[in-house]
Scaffold this active site. Structure first.
Site, PDB file in Angstrom:
ATOM      1  N   GLU A 338       9.292  15.591   0.343  1.00 16.96           N
ATOM      2  CA  GLU A 338       8.093  15.883   1.007  1.00 16.96           C
ATOM      3  C   GLU A 338       8.023  15.709   2.538  1.00 16.96           C
ATOM      4  O   GLU A 338       7.145  15.402   3.098  1.00 16.96           O
ATOM      5  CB  GLU A 338       6.632  15.077   0.210  1.00 16.96           C
ATOM      6  CG  GLU A 338       6.775  15.384  -1.138  1.00 16.96           C
ATOM      7  CD  GLU A 338       6.105  14.185  -2.217  1.00 16.96           C
ATOM      8  OE1 GLU A 338       5.585  13.339  -1.389  1.00 16.96           O
ATOM      9  OE2 GLU A 338       6.419  14.328  -3.267  1.00 16.96           O
ATOM     10  N   ASP A 362       6.439   7.333  -5.119  1.00 21.21           N
ATOM     11  CA  ASP A 362       5.300   7.281  -4.864  1.00 21.21           C
ATOM     12  C   ASP A 362       4.845   5.843  -5.448  1.00 21.21           C
ATOM     13  O   ASP A 362       5.350   5.328  -6.316  1.00 21.21           O
ATOM     14  CB  ASP A 362       4.387   8.233  -6.062  1.00 21.21           C
ATOM     15  CG  ASP A 362       4.167   9.588  -5.329  1.00 21.21           C
ATOM     16  OD1 ASP A 362       3.537  10.146  -5.847  1.00 21.21           O
ATOM     17  OD2 ASP A 362       4.390   9.800  -3.952  1.00 21.21           O
ATOM     18  N   HIS A 529       3.704   6.335  -0.567  1.00 16.64           N
ATOM     19  CA  HIS A 529       5.147   6.207  -0.673  1.00 16.64           C
ATOM     20  C   HIS A 529       5.761   4.821  -0.296  1.00 16.64           C
ATOM     21  O   HIS A 529       5.141   4.276   0.539  1.00 16.64           O
ATOM     22  CB  HIS A 529       5.963   7.169   0.061  1.00 16.64           C
ATOM     23  CG  HIS A 529       5.877   8.609  -0.549  1.00 16.64           C
ATOM     24  ND1 HIS A 529       5.963   9.601   0.452  1.00 16.64           N
ATOM     25  CD2 HIS A 529       5.541   8.990  -1.730  1.00 16.64           C
ATOM     26  CE1 HIS A 529       5.410  10.949  -0.190  1.00 16.64           C
ATOM     27  NE2 HIS A 529       5.581  10.541  -1.626  1.00 16.64           N
TER      28      HIS A 529
END
Ligand SMILES: C[C@H](O)[C@@H](O)[C@@H](O)C(=O)CO
Ligand SMILES: [Mn+2]
Length: 593
Positions: A338, A362, A529
């Site tokens: 990401e 995450d 994160h």
């Protein structure tokens, strides 16, 4: 095997300083002073290695330093040798500002020998006062116990500080001049993927490079990758990466799935080449492509435009972040899914301090013991008893996090690549399945890495966050991975996402502030994160953060382990506030706030 970016590895200069008075004093100290320097060099070179496996290198001044001329000669030598940090050592009184390392840009520390025959500690204090007035942060190393004049042993408390300083200083040196490679840019509104070039430049001395994801597609379609390696990689993948359950309602046919395997293997080669280059591409006539972007970290946007059309980046990210692939056991790359560049930096800090592969997750769900009891009928025990945090993300978690590697005591661990055996690498791969990407998220398909971290390991989760009005801050939580019984894990995992890698995390709580309980750790986490490294490395991260002038807003490291420049003491006796004020006062290493 490892990879090398462009440029030489940083070095530590060791400066033996001495009382310059000849006709007795200087002569009486020459041997002990130089021996301190040699012992410090032996300690560093004998214990510390770069992630590539190469040993740290120390450069000792040609002579002891009794005055400004010898200090200048030493500085000249260090410049020629590529020294990027200095450790000054002495058993005696010396003339503070006359012999000091006066380069404001080099991370520096002074070890003043705790002996009363000659006042090494007095020099240390005098030099630190000089640095304070000059506004040059310097780390102070002074052993707790008095040693006899002839005692050349380095006591454990001194060793710990010398090694902690050296690791942080070499991390700073390794980052300088390298790139963060952003492949794509903003991912699903994740602000860390909107790469902040000023942060990278001002605080880390790193460049930010931007490549559109179209470049990956171009290279796939034009075959701009090593064709022989591709064939080797594809057959290795078929042999070592077992496809998992396809949880999708509508499933792709065998032909599409085969194409997706081929594509994700190509993506892996291409992302690596984009980062560090590949001379093979030049042989193929692709000169510019063969150079790479000198990237110590990369981020792959993936979601959503790429993954709405093409196989996702989970396989490339997971393999590149692991310590092994078709070329064998090797140094891990740092690849952030990401394109979360701040988590990429957090991974890099862990990697440079421990030489191990890193977990990207995450920080997904806090599970209290009560909630686990409610949904599974089971009780959390052991380190999980106070609740757990579900760390899980598609993509960038290293397969080393399957916890199939073992230390000398037989405990689960994650090791530098040179300590990992073939059998352990195979065990990590065997513990992983590769289910098809969940199509509701990844319309283009791909293969996600699915495993549970099986074993209890000491770990440290950390995260850099950018705060308007402050700049970067670092937060960290030391704790353990916990190996939940499968009958609990499977219930919790199934309701979250069964296709991704899961690490159950139990932070060490102390009843105070963000560490009041496990819930508080989750509630205080500053982003979606976290980067997780093997070992309790909080003290090393705190020293590195201070060296980079990044204040630490959350940690659970005991106060007696905090090792920051001595100057921080002048900003107040409460360490956290002092840290913020000192970082504010001195600002970033390479730029202006
Ligand atoms: C597949 C999903 O879009 C995930 O990638 C998303 O929930 C995240 O990981 C957000 O950080
Ligand atoms: Mn995520």
């Amino acid at each position: 095997m490892s990879y090398r970016l462009i440029g030489s590895l940083p070095k530590i200069g060791i400066r033996p300083v001495i009382d310059g008075r000849e006709e007795g004093v200087r002569e009486s100290l020459e041997a002990q002073c130089m021996e301190m320097a040699q012992n410090a060099a032996r300690l560093i070179e004998g214990n510390l290695r770069f992630p590539s496996g190469e040993k740290y290198q120390c450069v000792i001044a040609d002579t002891t330093i009794g005055g400004v001329a010898e200090a200048a000669q030493c500085a000249e030598k260090f410049k020629k040798e590529g020294v990027t940090a200095t450790l000054t050592v002495t058993p005696a009184w010396c003339y503070g500002t006359e012999v000091m390392d006066s380069d404001p840009n080099l991370p520096k520390a002074i070890w003043g020998f705790n002996g009363t025959e000659r006042p090494g500690a007095v020099y240390l204090a005098a030099a630190l006062a000089g640095y304070a007035q000059k506004g040059i942060p310097c780390f102070s190393i002074y052993g707790r116990e008095v040693q006899d004049a002839g005692d050349t042993e380095i006591h454990d408390d001194v060793k710990e500080k010398i090694l902690r300083f050296a690791k942080a200083a070499m991390a700073v040196g390794q980052m300088q001049g390298t790139s963060y490679l952003s492949i794509g840019y903003g991912s699903m509104g994740i602000v860390g993927s909107m790469v902040d070039q000023n942060f990278f430049h001002d605080y880390l001395g790193m460049r930010t490079e931007f490549v559109d994801q179209m470049e990956v597609l171009r290279r796939i379609e034009k075959g701009i990758f090593d064709q022989d390696e591709y064939q080797k990689a594809l057959s290795w993948t078929k042999e070592n990466c077992t496809e998992g359950t396809d949880y999708n309602q509508t499933q792709s046919d065998a032909e599409r799935k085969a194409w997706e395997w081929e594509t994700v293997v190509k993506m892996t080669l291409i992302i690596r080449d984009l980062m560090i280059g590949n001379p093979k591409l030049k042989e193929m006539g692709y000169g510019e492509e063969s150079l790479g972007r000198n990237a110590l970290i990369s981020g792959f946007q993936g979601q959503r435009q790429w993954t709405d059309h093409m196989p996702n980046g989970d396989f490339p990210e997971a393999i590149l972040n692991s310590s092994f692939d078709w070329n064998g056991i090797r140094q891990a790359y740092m690849v952030a899914t990401e394109n979360d560049s701040l988590n990429g930096v957090s991974m890099l800090f862990g990697h440079l301090l421990t030489n191990t592969a890193q977990i990207f997750s995450d920080v997904r769900t806090y599970w209290s013991a009560e909630s686990v009891q409610r949904v599974s009928g089971k009780t959390l025990t052991g380190k999980a008893a106070n609740g757990i945090i579900h760390l899980i993300n598609s993509g960038s978690t290293t397969l080393d996090a399957t916890a199939e590697q073992r230390n000398a005591q037989g405990d689960s661990c994650m090791k530098p690549y040179w300590d990992i055996s073939e059998a352990e690498a195979e065990a990590c791969l065997e513990a992983t399945r590769w289910p098809q990407g969940i199509k509701e998220y990844f319309r283009g398909g791909g293969y996600s890495s699915q495993f549970k971290t099986r074993g209890e390991m000491p770990v440290t989760m950390c995260r850099i966050n950018l705060i308007k009005g402050i700049g970067p801050v670092l937060q960290l939580a030391e704790g353990w991975t916990v190996d939940l019984d499968n009958d609990i894990h499977e219930i919790l995992d199934a309701r979250t996402n069964p296709t991704w890698p899961t690490t159950w995390f139990a932070p060490r709580i102390n009843g105070k502030g963000p560490f009041t309980d496990v819930y508080s750790v989750m509630a205080h986490w500053g982003a979606n994160h976290g980067a997780i490294s093997y070992g309790h490395i909080g003290a090393d991260l705190i020293t590195l953060a201070a060296m980079l002038r990044i204040p630490v807003n959350m940690h659970n490291v005991p106060q007696d382990k905090l090792f920051r420049p001595a100057l921080w003491n002048a900003f107040g006796s409460e360490p956290e506030g002092a840290d913020y004020r000192a970082c504010e006062a001195y600002g970033p290493r390479y730029g202006i706030k």
